[in-house]
Design an enzyme around this catalytic site. Structure first.
Site, short mmCIF file in Angstrom:
data_model
loop_
_atom_site.label_atom_id
_atom_site.label_comp_id
_atom_site.label_asym_id
_atom_site.label_seq_id
_atom_site.Cartn_x
_atom_site.Cartn_y
_atom_site.Cartn_z
N SER A 67 1.21 -1.26 -0.30
CA SER A 67 -0.09 -0.22 0.39
C SER A 67 1.27 0.68 0.23
O SER A 67 1.70 1.27 -0.04
CB SER A 67 -0.87 0.13 0.89
OG SER A 67 -1.67 0.94 0.89
N ASP A 68 0.55 2.51 -0.52
CA ASP A 68 0.94 3.05 -0.38
C ASP A 68 -0.01 4.73 -0.72
O ASP A 68 -0.95 4.53 -1.43
CB ASP A 68 1.94 3.65 -1.54
CG ASP A 68 2.59 4.47 -1.35
OD1 ASP A 68 3.84 4.69 -0.47
OD2 ASP A 68 2.98 6.15 -2.19
N GLN A 69 0.21 5.86 -0.26
CA GLN A 69 -0.31 6.96 0.05
C GLN A 69 0.09 8.06 -0.81
O GLN A 69 1.78 8.39 -0.01
CB GLN A 69 -0.69 6.94 1.19
CG GLN A 69 -2.48 7.90 1.20
CD GLN A 69 -2.46 8.83 2.36
OE1 GLN A 69 -2.04 8.83 3.68
NE2 GLN A 69 -4.36 8.19 2.78
N ALA A 117 -3.00 3.71 -2.37
CA ALA A 117 -3.42 2.66 -3.30
C ALA A 117 -3.17 0.94 -2.21
O ALA A 117 -1.81 1.08 -1.31
CB ALA A 117 -1.91 2.80 -4.10
#
Length: 194
Positions: A71-73, A108
């Site tokens: 995950s990434d933001q 994501a």
């Protein structure tokens, strides 16, 4: 999916782990060790998706036979990316520039299944900050120390007091892992969930 298959969160974030515990009782965490570099003129949503997949694939490459979640933001203020502030000064600066404005958070999630296939989803959350005084910002940063959070706030804590409005489809996305999409991607990967 085999009952012995391992599920790994490709992150050492305690925020993401706490969210994932809502869906799963048992999973491992692993540091992906990926370089979170920016690509010039890369759209924030594309960057979030690229990094989420890179993290998931990095861990999957070392752990065959596991389902891996990355995950990434990326926080976007009218084309400017707001990274994790790291310092109190940078947190003050981010919150001051966000005051009275809308920041878009692209969160994501990517799941790499047992075959090595990756599926990604990007959630978009729009946050409208209220007008913040210097004193508001100082009090908030001193109390919550949001130095490891994109945008310099923790919406699951006192940071919620900084906003006029949050518009999104999944309230968990703003914390760092969109659980509605994560559950869907895990089911697609063969993980049994309610």
């Amino acid at each position: 999916m085999s009952p012995q298959a391992t599920i790994i969160l490709a992150s050492t974030s305690h925020y993401r782990a706490a969210l994932l515990r809502r869906l799963l009782e048992h999973f491992e965490q692993a540091a992906p060790g990926t370089d979170e570099f920016a690509i010039e003129r890369e759209a924030p949503a594309v960057r979030a998706a690229r990094l989420a997949e890179a993290k998931a694939r990095a861990v999957a490459a070392t752990r065959p036979g596991a389902v891996v979640i990355g995950s990434d933001q990326v926080a976007d203020l009218e084309g400017t990316v707001l990274d994790k502030p790291v310092t109190v000064h940078a947190a003050h600066k981010q919150l001051a520039v966000s005051s009275g404005r809308e920041v878009v958070f692209h969160t994501a999630v990517c799941v790499v299944d047992l075959r090595g296939d990756a599926t990604t989803h990007v959630d978009e959350t729009r946050v409208r900050f209220r007008e913040l005084s210097t004193e508001d910002i100082t009090r908030y940063v001193e109390r919550e120390r949001p130095l490891d959070c994109a945008g310099s706030f923790k919406c699951e804590g006192l940071g919620i007091a900084l906003f006029e409005r949050i518009d999104n489809e999944d309230p968990t996305a703003l914390i760092g892992l969109p659980l509605i999409a994560t559950a869907r991607l895990l089911r697609q990967a063969g993980v049994v969930l309610p």
